[in-house]
Every structure is written in structure tokens, then in C-alpha cells.
Design an enzyme around this catalytic site. Structure first.
Site, PDB file in Angstrom:
ATOM      1  N   PRO A   1      74.634  21.773  11.337  1.00 10.36           N
ATOM      2  CA  PRO A   1      74.739  20.503  12.058  1.00 10.36           C
ATOM      3  C   PRO A   1      75.702  20.588  13.242  1.00 10.36           C
ATOM      4  O   PRO A   1      76.719  21.269  13.166  1.00 10.36           O
ATOM      5  CB  PRO A   1      75.319  19.567  10.993  1.00 10.36           C
ATOM      6  CG  PRO A   1      76.133  20.465  10.118  1.00 10.36           C
ATOM      7  CD  PRO A   1      75.436  21.788  10.094  1.00 10.36           C
ATOM      8  N   GLY A   2      75.366  19.895  14.305  1.00 13.13           N
ATOM      9  CA  GLY A   2      76.269  19.791  15.450  1.00 13.13           C
ATOM     10  C   GLY A   2      76.600  18.336  15.710  1.00 13.13           C
ATOM     11  O   GLY A   2      77.697  17.857  15.428  1.00 13.13           O
TER      12      GLY A   2
ATOM     13  N   CYS B   1      75.647  10.280  43.386  1.00 16.39           N
ATOM     14  CA  CYS B   1      74.632  10.005  44.408  1.00 16.39           C
ATOM     15  C   CYS B   1      73.236  10.157  43.820  1.00 16.39           C
ATOM     16  O   CYS B   1      72.424  10.970  44.282  1.00 16.39           O
ATOM     17  CB  CYS B   1      74.825  10.936  45.586  1.00 16.39           C
ATOM     18  SG  CYS B   1      76.387  10.681  46.378  1.00 16.39           S
TER      19      CYS B   1
END
Ligand SMILES: Cc1ncc(COP(=O)(O)O)c(C=O)c1O
Length: 435
Positions: free
Chosen positions: A290-291, A360
Site C-alpha cells: 500500500p502507498g 498559467c
């Protein structure tokens, strides 16, 4: 939405890990990533406990792509986690932080020769081979170095996980791994068993990320176990490890109801036990990686509101001093977030607005959200940004990447300093003819 580790103090300020976020913004500037150490540690323990209770040999490998810093590596080491890396930089960071090489697993669909060589020289625990040519290459490098390569083979189980297509990886049509549906996975297995200096330990799959249902994991477990059984029948090889990847979702918004880690462990453990019994094969050691679910809900990003632009009968734009450079997920995956005015966290969210970045581009951070009458100078907190924000950050528009502060029980400490303008030009070279 307040997360369980959050509260509002008597000033009406959002408090995370015992720290007043408005004070943090004042002291460290904005944008600022705030990370709650206790939440991360508790998640590690939850995983180790839920899987360890059901599958006593299980290992939990933190997927460092979600958030990689030296401090995170120290925490993972202290909590007894293993670690996934998927690049030279992630491997370097883990080793620099003193993370034990034998608990590191190297991933990637294209690992350069230098990276494979470093991994073998450093004796990393596992290399997850992604293709037949890569297996060949691993063998050649291992032979040249006179070392043994401990590998898993990444297979694609053909499970189409219910998530955004850019984070769906277990289906047939993918750049990752070798296909189970074709003969590629069996071919890769035979090759790995024949190649010199290659020790095959088992198989790996990863079906996708931000998954809010566990059934895909159960399905993948059955499919890979079927394959493990066919491998035994055809070659006699018995896989000792099965790495089922990561992917458990987290709560970004009130409506997200991710399954618990316990539910995930139950689904996988049942599928493994059923398959092992059905095929009469031994249970492989399970690895889960898992992250997001380890670090995601531990993080909050603080911004300063700069401009509030009202377009009558259309909408209100609230611009903050960060955006796609510190969190590209909304633009990449249409990811949604909830926000709070941190300095009025107890006020009624009376205004529907759009939160925009300062780049932008039309870098919308949150397309439409209710907040408490936002004003220039207010501190805006974006929830659940611990995963895939800093790790995906860029210097677009030559923005400096924000600092990250770790909070715990009322204490705050920098774990990543803010980039400086000098950092931005550090790698620039001006050819002498232009000087
Ligand atoms: C191979 C592999 N393992 C683990 C993970 C971690 O996934 P998550 O952060 O969703 O748990 C990923 C994410 O993409 C991955 O590709």
C-alpha cells in the site's frame, strides 16, 4: 469534513496532529504540506496487524511512490515495514535514509541497466521482473557481478479495476507485466527457472489504485493462485511468495467510503485459503504494497488565498498560491478534494466556489466546493493530500516546491525544506558563447 486526527481550537483554527495550522502557515509559509506522523504510524500498524493476524508470514511493503522522503523511510523502518521503490531516485533515497536493502523491492516496467546493476550490487531484497527481456538482462548482470538475483515476476491478471483509467493497471491492455491470458506469464516463469543466477520466489500483480471495493483483490488473488497451481502442474515449481500489490482507496471527500484495511485483509486471506485448498497447493507468503492508504489521509496542504473573483450569475474563483505544481492530481485524474478555511474552520461553508491555482493554465484544484466566505489572506486547507501530491510535484512556471512539515502531538518539524529560487537555477548551464 474533519478527519479523525483533526479538530478545531478555540480560535476557530484547524488543528492537525495537535498543531494549529494557521500558526504553521505563519511560521513555515504557504503552500505547505502538513503530515501527521501518528496517522502514518497507525496505518502501518493497522496493515501489519490485519494481515499478520490472518496470514502470519505476511509482509507489508510501503509503496514509496506515494510519498518519498528520508523521514518517511525512517518511519517505515521503525514500524517494521518493507518498501517498494520504482526508480533510481526512490532507491537512492531509501538507501540514503539507511533503510535496509534486504527489505527493498524494486519495481518498474523499464529499469535501466544501471538501476538493475545498483539494485543487485546493493543486494535489494527483490527485483520484480516486468518482462522476458528484463529477466534475461537481470540474469546477465547477476552473472557478471557474481551475485544471485532474487526475483518475482509481475503478471497481469486481466482484472479491470473500478478506478480512473490512468491508475488502472491489472487489465490485459497494459504496459505492465506479463499476461496470464496469453502464454507470456508461463514462458517468463520457465525462463526464470532456467536462467543462471536468477532465483524465482513467486509472482506479483497490482490491479490499480484508489480502489473503493475489495472484490477486485479477491478476484486477482484467485486468478494468480490459479496460475501458481498451473505453474506447479507444468513445471513442478511451487511459488513461495505472492505479492498482491497496493491500491486501497482513501477518503478524499465525505462521500468516499473506502473499505477498512481489515476488510481488505479478510477478502485476500479468504481468497488465498480457498484457492490453496481447491488446488491443494501451499499458501504462499503474502506481500501487500500500500502507498496511498498509508500516507494519504495524513496530509493536508495549506495555501494562502490571494484573489477572490466573482463573475455574477456564473461563479466565484478563489485563487491560491499553489496549484498544479504542488498537486497535479486534479488535472491528471479529475481528482476531487474537500477544503476548509483553516482560520475559520468552524464557520458555516456558505459559499460555493471554484478553487484555482496560480499557474498559467486553468489549473483548477477543486471544481466546485462549499467554503466559509473566503477572503484574501485566509488560509485554505485541502484535505487528504499526503499521497501523490509532493511526489508528483513539479517546478512548472518555476514555482519552488513547498516545504513539508511533520506534526506529532503538538510538535512540528520540517522534513522537506522549501525550495529556494537558487535551487531553481542550480542545474542551469549557460554556454560560454552566451555568457
Ligand atoms: C506496483 C505498485 N504497487 C503499489 C502501488 C501503490 O498503490 P496505492 O498507492 O494505490 O496503494 C502502485 C501504485 O501505482 C504500484 O504501481
Amino acid at each position: 469534513m474533519l478527519l479523525p486526527n483533526q479538530s478545531v481550537n478555540h480560535h476557530g483554527h484547524l488543528v492537525v496532529g495537535g498543531c494549529d495550522t494557521v500558526e504553521l502557515a505563519r511560521e513555515y509559509g504557504t503552500p505547505l504540506y502538513v503530515l501527521d506522523e501518528q496517522v502514518i504510524r497507525e496505518k502501518c500498524r493497522e496493515y501489519l496487524d490485519a494481515f499478520g493476524r490472518r496470514l502470519p508470514q505476511a509482509a507489508v511493503a510501503y509503496a514509496s511512490k506515494a510519498l518519498m522522503t528520508k523521514a518517511i523511510c525512517r518511519i517505515m523502518d521503525q514500524e517494521g515495514m518493507s518498501m517498494d521503490v520504482a526508480s533510481e531516485g526512490e532507491l537512492y533515497t531509501a538507501l540514503q535514509a539507511g533503510f535496509p536493502a534486504e527489505r527493498i523491492k524494486l519495481h518498474g516496467n523499464f529499469k535501466k541497466t544501471e538501476l538493475l546493476r545498483t539494485a543487485l550490487e546493493q543486494n535489494v531484497g527483490r527485483i520484480v521482473a516486468d518482462s522476458l527481456p528484463e529477466l534475461q538482462q537481470i540474469s546477465e548482470i547477476a552473472v557478471a557481478l557474481g551475485v544471485e538475483a532474487d526475483v518475482l515476476i509481475r503478471v497481469t491478471p486481466g482484472v479491470k479495476a473500478d478506478t480512473h483509467e490512468r491508475i488502472r493497471t491489472g487489465q490485459e491492455d497494459t504496459k505492465f507485466g506479463v499476461s496470464l491470458a496469453s502464454s507470456a506469464a508461463m514462458e517468463a516463469t520457465r525462463l526464470a527457472l532456467e536462467l543462471p543466477h536468477v532465483n524465482l520466489h513467486g509472482f506479483h500483480c497490482h490491479i490499480g489504485s484508489q480502489l473503493l471495493y475489495t472484490d477486485g483483490f479477491g478476484l486477482a488473488a484467485h486468478i494468480v493462485m490459479d496460475f501458481i497451481a498451473s505453474v506447479r502442474a507444468e513445471t513442478g515449481y511451487v511459488a513461495e511468495q505472492f505479492d498482491i500489490g497496493g491500491g486501497l482507496g482513501i477518503r478524499y471527500c465525505t462521500d468516499d467510503v473506502p473499505p477498512s484495511v481489515d476488510r481488505l485483509a479478510e477478502e485476500i486471506a479468504i481468497a488465498l485459503a480457498e484457492s490453496a485448498q481447491q488446488h491443494e497447493i501451499p499458501m504462499p507468503q503474502l506481500i501487500v504494497e500500500p502507498g496511498r492508504s498509508i500516507v494519504g489521509e495524513a496530509g493536508v496542504t495549506l495555501y494562502t488565498i490571494g484573489v477572490v473573483k466573482e463573475i455574477p450569475d456564473l461563479r466565484t474563483y478563489v485563487s491560491v498560491d499553489g496549484g498544479m505544481s504542488d498537486n497535479p492530481r486534479p488535472l491528471l485524474y479529475d481528482a476531487e478534494y474537500e477544503v476548509l478555511v483553516a482560520n475559520r474552520a468552524d464557520a458555516h461553508p456558505s459559499h460555493i466556489v471554484r478553487i484555482s491555482g496560480a499557474h498559467c493554465e486553468t489549473d483548477t484544484l477543486v471544481a466546485e466546493v462549499a467554503v466559509a466566505d473566503p477572503q484574501p489572506g485566509d488560509i485554505l486547507a485541502v484535505q487528504s493530500t499526503g499521497a501523490y501530491s509532493y511526489s508528483m510535484a513539479s517546478n512548472y512556471n518555476r514555482f519552488t516546491r513547498p516545504a513539508m512539515v511533520m506534526v506529532n502531538d503538538g510538535h512540528a518539524e520540517l522534513i522537506v525544506r522549501r525550495e529556494t529560487l537558487e535551487d531553481l537555477v542550480r542545474c542551469d548551464m549557460v554556454p560560454t558563447r552566451l555568457a
